[in-house]
Every structure is written in C-alpha cells, then in structure tokens.
Design a protein around this motif. Structure first.
Motif, mmCIF file in Angstrom:
data_model
loop_
_atom_site.group_PDB
_atom_site.id
_atom_site.type_symbol
_atom_site.label_atom_id
_atom_site.label_comp_id
_atom_site.label_asym_id
_atom_site.label_seq_id
_atom_site.Cartn_x
_atom_site.Cartn_y
_atom_site.Cartn_z
ATOM 1 N N ALA A 1 149.629 29.280 34.779
ATOM 2 C CA ALA A 1 148.956 28.670 33.784
ATOM 3 C C ALA A 1 149.012 26.873 34.799
ATOM 4 C CB ALA A 1 149.127 28.758 32.297
ATOM 5 N N SER B 1 147.062 24.180 36.365
ATOM 6 C CA SER B 1 147.118 22.622 35.598
ATOM 7 C C SER B 1 147.368 21.710 36.606
ATOM 8 C CB SER B 1 148.026 22.714 33.947
ATOM 9 O OG SER B 1 147.571 21.639 33.808
ATOM 10 N N LEU C 1 142.862 23.324 36.172
ATOM 11 C CA LEU C 1 142.038 23.622 35.073
ATOM 12 C C LEU C 1 141.291 22.295 34.647
ATOM 13 C CD1 LEU C 1 144.946 25.789 33.394
ATOM 14 C CD2 LEU C 1 143.073 26.669 34.711
ATOM 15 N N TRP D 1 143.007 22.003 28.511
ATOM 16 C CA TRP D 1 142.804 22.965 29.141
ATOM 17 C C TRP D 1 141.508 24.107 28.319
ATOM 18 C CZ3 TRP D 1 148.208 25.875 29.542
ATOM 19 C CH2 TRP D 1 149.372 24.890 30.382
ATOM 20 N N VAL E 1 142.635 29.749 27.818
ATOM 21 C CA VAL E 1 144.151 29.705 28.763
ATOM 22 C C VAL E 1 145.141 28.503 27.865
ATOM 23 C CG1 VAL E 1 145.980 28.088 30.696
ATOM 24 C CG2 VAL E 1 143.183 29.063 30.964
ATOM 25 N N SER E 2 145.186 28.030 26.745
ATOM 26 C CA SER E 2 145.745 27.057 25.679
ATOM 27 C C SER E 2 146.056 27.733 24.509
ATOM 28 C CB SER E 2 144.452 26.005 25.075
ATOM 29 O OG SER E 2 145.588 25.218 24.164
#
Length: 73
Positions: free
Chosen positions: A18, A22, A27, A44, A48-49
């Motif tokens: 992740a 980013s 993202l 994000w 995902v967050s």
C-alpha cells in the motif's frame, strides 16, 4: 512456522504494498499540503485508508495483548 508469524508477515507485506503503491502514484496524484505547500499528501481510496488504519490499530492491540500475557512473569 507459527500461524501468528505468517499473519504478521502477510500484514506487513500488504502495508508495504500500500505504501509503495502510494509512493509511485497508483492511489492518486500527490497534492500540495502543509504550511509549505509541498507535494506530499495523497488522498487514498477509502478502502485502502481503512485497511491501513485497521492494520495499525490491530498491530497496537496485538502488542498490548502480547505485553499483558507476559506481565506476571
């Protein structure tokens, strides 16, 4: 290899993926933020967050539980 180790390893790999996604912009594009307006914030996707925050909270909870297990020794 224990089950706990495998779960921790998979969670760590997912978090690294992740963060890498980013960093390369998969993202979302970097946005200006902060007092200096530097490009450094990424919005994000909510899923995902949530997963990153859940992993963080779960990691803290796991550390607390681990410490409490060995408190009486």
């Amino acid at each position: 290899m224990s089950r706990q180790f495998v779960v921790a390893l998979i969670a760590g790999l997912v978090l690294c993926l992740a963060l890498a996604a980013s960093a390369v912009g998969w993202l979302g594009a970097p946005l200006p933020c902060g007092a200096d307006g530097a490009l450094g914030c990424v919005v994000w996707p909510p899923v995902v967050s949530f997963l990153v925050w859940a992993a963080f909270i779960g990691g803290v909870a796991a550390l607390v539980i681990w410490q409490l297990r060995y408190l009486d020794r």
